[in-house]
Scaffold this motif. Sequence first.
Motif, PDB file in Angstrom:
ATOM      1  N   GLU A 147     -15.153   5.428  -1.772  1.00 35.61           N
ATOM      2  CA  GLU A 147     -13.721   5.608  -1.575  1.00 35.61           C
ATOM      3  C   GLU A 147     -13.221   4.762  -0.407  1.00 35.61           C
ATOM      4  OE1 GLU A 147     -13.172   9.814  -1.109  1.00 35.61           O
ATOM      5  OE2 GLU A 147     -13.516  10.222  -3.245  1.00 35.61           O
ATOM      6  N   HIS A 148     -13.995   4.736   0.679  1.00 40.40           N
ATOM      7  CA  HIS A 148     -13.628   3.943   1.848  1.00 40.40           C
ATOM      8  C   HIS A 148     -13.627   2.448   1.499  1.00 40.40           C
ATOM      9  CE1 HIS A 148     -12.985   3.170   6.080  1.00 40.40           C
ATOM     10  NE2 HIS A 148     -14.019   2.326   6.091  1.00 40.40           N
ATOM     11  N   ASN A 149     -14.620   2.030   0.733  1.00 42.31           N
ATOM     12  CA  ASN A 149     -14.720   0.631   0.300  1.00 42.31           C
ATOM     13  C   ASN A 149     -13.503   0.239  -0.551  1.00 42.31           C
ATOM     14  OD1 ASN A 149     -15.823  -1.909  -0.086  1.00 42.31           O
ATOM     15  ND2 ASN A 149     -17.047  -1.265  -1.843  1.00 42.31           N
ATOM     16  N   GLU A 150     -13.091   1.121  -1.455  1.00 45.77           N
ATOM     17  CA  GLU A 150     -11.915   0.857  -2.278  1.00 45.77           C
ATOM     18  C   GLU A 150     -10.654   0.748  -1.418  1.00 45.77           C
ATOM     19  OE1 GLU A 150     -11.690   3.833  -5.335  1.00 45.77           O
ATOM     20  OE2 GLU A 150     -13.635   3.258  -6.167  1.00 45.77           O
ATOM     21  N   LEU A 151     -10.545   1.613  -0.425  1.00 43.69           N
ATOM     22  CA  LEU A 151      -9.404   1.572   0.485  1.00 43.69           C
ATOM     23  C   LEU A 151      -9.366   0.260   1.264  1.00 43.69           C
ATOM     24  CD1 LEU A 151      -7.007   3.140   1.747  1.00 43.69           C
ATOM     25  CD2 LEU A 151      -8.620   3.996   3.449  1.00 43.69           C
ATOM     26  N   LEU A 152     -10.532  -0.168   1.777  1.00 39.40           N
ATOM     27  CA  LEU A 152     -10.604  -1.438   2.495  1.00 39.40           C
ATOM     28  C   LEU A 152     -10.279  -2.610   1.576  1.00 39.40           C
ATOM     29  CD1 LEU A 152     -13.759  -0.989   4.762  1.00 39.40           C
ATOM     30  CD2 LEU A 152     -11.365  -1.003   5.464  1.00 39.40           C
ATOM     31  N   SER A 153     -10.772  -2.559   0.354  1.00 35.33           N
ATOM     32  CA  SER A 153     -10.480  -3.631  -0.611  1.00 35.33           C
ATOM     33  C   SER A 153      -8.991  -3.723  -0.878  1.00 35.33           C
ATOM     34  CB  SER A 153     -11.232  -3.395  -1.923  1.00 35.33           C
ATOM     35  OG  SER A 153     -12.614  -3.504  -1.727  1.00 35.33           O
ATOM     36  N   ALA A 154      -8.335  -2.582  -1.003  1.00 33.69           N
ATOM     37  CA  ALA A 154      -6.891  -2.566  -1.234  1.00 33.69           C
ATOM     38  C   ALA A 154      -6.155  -3.162  -0.031  1.00 33.69           C
ATOM     39  CB  ALA A 154      -6.404  -1.147  -1.502  1.00 33.69           C
ATOM     40  N   LYS A 155      -6.580  -2.840   1.187  1.00 31.23           N
ATOM     41  CA  LYS A 155      -5.953  -3.386   2.395  1.00 31.23           C
ATOM     42  C   LYS A 155      -6.161  -4.896   2.480  1.00 31.23           C
ATOM     43  CE  LYS A 155      -6.034   0.736   5.293  1.00 31.23           C
ATOM     44  NZ  LYS A 155      -6.549   1.355   6.527  1.00 31.23           N
ATOM     45  N   VAL A 156      -7.358  -5.353   2.162  1.00 31.67           N
ATOM     46  CA  VAL A 156      -7.639  -6.790   2.176  1.00 31.67           C
ATOM     47  C   VAL A 156      -6.759  -7.492   1.156  1.00 31.67           C
ATOM     48  CG1 VAL A 156      -9.393  -8.528   1.598  1.00 31.67           C
ATOM     49  CG2 VAL A 156      -9.984  -6.623   3.104  1.00 31.67           C
ATOM     50  N   GLN A 157      -6.594  -6.888  -0.019  1.00 27.97           N
ATOM     51  CA  GLN A 157      -5.747  -7.483  -1.059  1.00 27.97           C
ATOM     52  C   GLN A 157      -4.295  -7.584  -0.590  1.00 27.97           C
ATOM     53  OE1 GLN A 157      -7.023  -8.830  -3.899  1.00 27.97           O
ATOM     54  NE2 GLN A 157      -4.988  -9.701  -4.063  1.00 27.97           N
ATOM     55  N   VAL A 158      -3.816  -6.581   0.131  1.00 32.33           N
ATOM     56  CA  VAL A 158      -2.451  -6.612   0.680  1.00 32.33           C
ATOM     57  C   VAL A 158      -2.326  -7.762   1.670  1.00 32.33           C
ATOM     58  CG1 VAL A 158      -0.834  -5.365   2.163  1.00 32.33           C
ATOM     59  CG2 VAL A 158      -1.956  -4.181   0.267  1.00 32.33           C
ATOM     60  N   ILE A 159      -3.324  -7.942   2.528  1.00 29.14           N
ATOM     61  CA  ILE A 159      -3.301  -9.024   3.516  1.00 29.14           C
ATOM     62  C   ILE A 159      -3.326 -10.381   2.816  1.00 29.14           C
ATOM     63  CG2 ILE A 159      -4.654 -10.135   5.351  1.00 29.14           C
ATOM     64  CD1 ILE A 159      -5.472  -7.254   6.228  1.00 29.14           C
ATOM     65  N   VAL A 160      -4.177 -10.523   1.800  1.00 27.63           N
ATOM     66  CA  VAL A 160      -4.252 -11.775   1.047  1.00 27.63           C
ATOM     67  C   VAL A 160      -2.906 -12.078   0.405  1.00 27.63           C
ATOM     68  CG1 VAL A 160      -5.275 -12.856  -1.013  1.00 27.63           C
ATOM     69  CG2 VAL A 160      -6.739 -11.699   0.657  1.00 27.63           C
ATOM     70  N   ASN A 161      -2.270 -11.090  -0.186  1.00 26.23           N
ATOM     71  CA  ASN A 161      -0.960 -11.287  -0.819  1.00 26.23           C
ATOM     72  C   ASN A 161       0.096 -11.700   0.211  1.00 26.23           C
ATOM     73  OD1 ASN A 161      -2.012 -10.675  -3.316  1.00 26.23           O
ATOM     74  ND2 ASN A 161      -1.343  -8.541  -3.279  1.00 26.23           N
ATOM     75  N   LYS A 162       0.077 -11.086   1.394  1.00 24.11           N
ATOM     76  CA  LYS A 162       1.030 -11.445   2.451  1.00 24.11           C
ATOM     77  C   LYS A 162       0.791 -12.874   2.936  1.00 24.11           C
ATOM     78  CE  LYS A 162       2.250  -6.886   4.094  1.00 24.11           C
ATOM     79  NZ  LYS A 162       2.372  -5.983   5.241  1.00 24.11           N
ATOM     80  N   MET A 163      -0.500 -13.248   3.021  1.00 25.59           N
ATOM     81  CA  MET A 163      -0.823 -14.617   3.455  1.00 25.59           C
ATOM     82  C   MET A 163      -0.314 -15.617   2.416  1.00 25.59           C
ATOM     83  SD  MET A 163      -2.228 -14.653   6.411  1.00 25.59           S
ATOM     84  CE  MET A 163      -2.951 -16.280   6.476  1.00 25.59           C
ATOM     85  N   LYS A 164      -0.440 -15.307   1.160  1.00 28.86           N
ATOM     86  CA  LYS A 164       0.058 -16.192   0.092  1.00 28.86           C
ATOM     87  C   LYS A 164       1.587 -16.313   0.204  1.00 28.86           C
ATOM     88  CE  LYS A 164      -3.575 -15.537  -3.308  1.00 28.86           C
ATOM     89  NZ  LYS A 164      -3.956 -14.993  -4.622  1.00 28.86           N
ATOM     90  N   ASP A 165       2.264 -15.195   0.500  1.00 28.65           N
ATOM     91  CA  ASP A 165       3.708 -15.214   0.666  1.00 28.65           C
ATOM     92  C   ASP A 165       4.112 -16.096   1.848  1.00 28.65           C
ATOM     93  OD1 ASP A 165       3.969 -13.535  -1.473  1.00 28.65           O
ATOM     94  OD2 ASP A 165       4.322 -11.714  -0.279  1.00 28.65           O
ATOM     95  N   VAL A 166       3.403 -15.984   2.953  1.00 35.73           N
ATOM     96  CA  VAL A 166       3.691 -16.780   4.148  1.00 35.73           C
ATOM     97  C   VAL A 166       3.450 -18.262   3.851  1.00 35.73           C
ATOM     98  CG1 VAL A 166       2.896 -17.302   6.509  1.00 35.73           C
ATOM     99  CG2 VAL A 166       3.259 -14.930   5.791  1.00 35.73           C
ATOM    100  N   GLU A 167       2.352 -18.587   3.176  1.00 41.65           N
ATOM    101  CA  GLU A 167       2.044 -19.969   2.828  1.00 41.65           C
ATOM    102  C   GLU A 167       3.099 -20.552   1.880  1.00 41.65           C
ATOM    103  OE1 GLU A 167      -1.930 -20.006   1.274  1.00 41.65           O
ATOM    104  OE2 GLU A 167      -2.831 -19.846   3.255  1.00 41.65           O
ATOM    105  N   SER A 168       3.583 -19.757   0.928  1.00 41.56           N
ATOM    106  CA  SER A 168       4.574 -20.239  -0.015  1.00 41.56           C
ATOM    107  C   SER A 168       5.929 -20.482   0.670  1.00 41.56           C
ATOM    108  CB  SER A 168       4.722 -19.302  -1.199  1.00 41.56           C
ATOM    109  OG  SER A 168       5.224 -18.054  -0.785  1.00 41.56           O
TER     110      SER A 168
END
Length: 170
Positions: A147-168
């Motif tokens: 469960e903790h791993n899934e939560l961390l994966s979701a947070k990492v995915q949010v960060i990756v998406n924000k980084m893509k938004d900033v780059e775009s």
Amino acid sequence: MEFESEDAATAFYDDYATQVGFIMRVMACRRSEVDGRILSRRLGCNKEGRCNSTKGKHGPLRKPRTSAREGCKAMILVKIEKSAKWVVTRFVKDHNHPLGVSTRERRHKMDEKDKRIQELTAELRRKKRLCAAYREQLNTLMKDVEEHNELLSAKVQVIVNKMKDVESED
């Protein structure tokens, strides 16, 4: 008869054996091919079966000794049902040898090997209960880690998406 657990069925048959005048032996079990858990257990008289041969292909393997085994068929078979209850599915009452007269007399006649077998069987039951408790704790811990791993994966995915938004935006 129904039991809440395999240990409860084993304890019941051990008590029955003591009252009737024989020594219970854990004989066999059947395990699930999927997860390895025990699906059925056969318990019986310690005089079940026959002694193994003392001769091998190339002569004697060991010194011959007397055997307590007499081919006794007395046993009980318990299986776990979908309801998680252990149910007696087979019971053979008859022994082909004399039974002890009383528990007190039986204890006096019991040789050192039989006493040691009983001690080790009781210790094995305790260790199995302890192992089951540890297994339950480990399963709970693994679930928490997943469960903790899934939560961390979701947070990492949010960060990756924000980084893509900033780059775009750049």
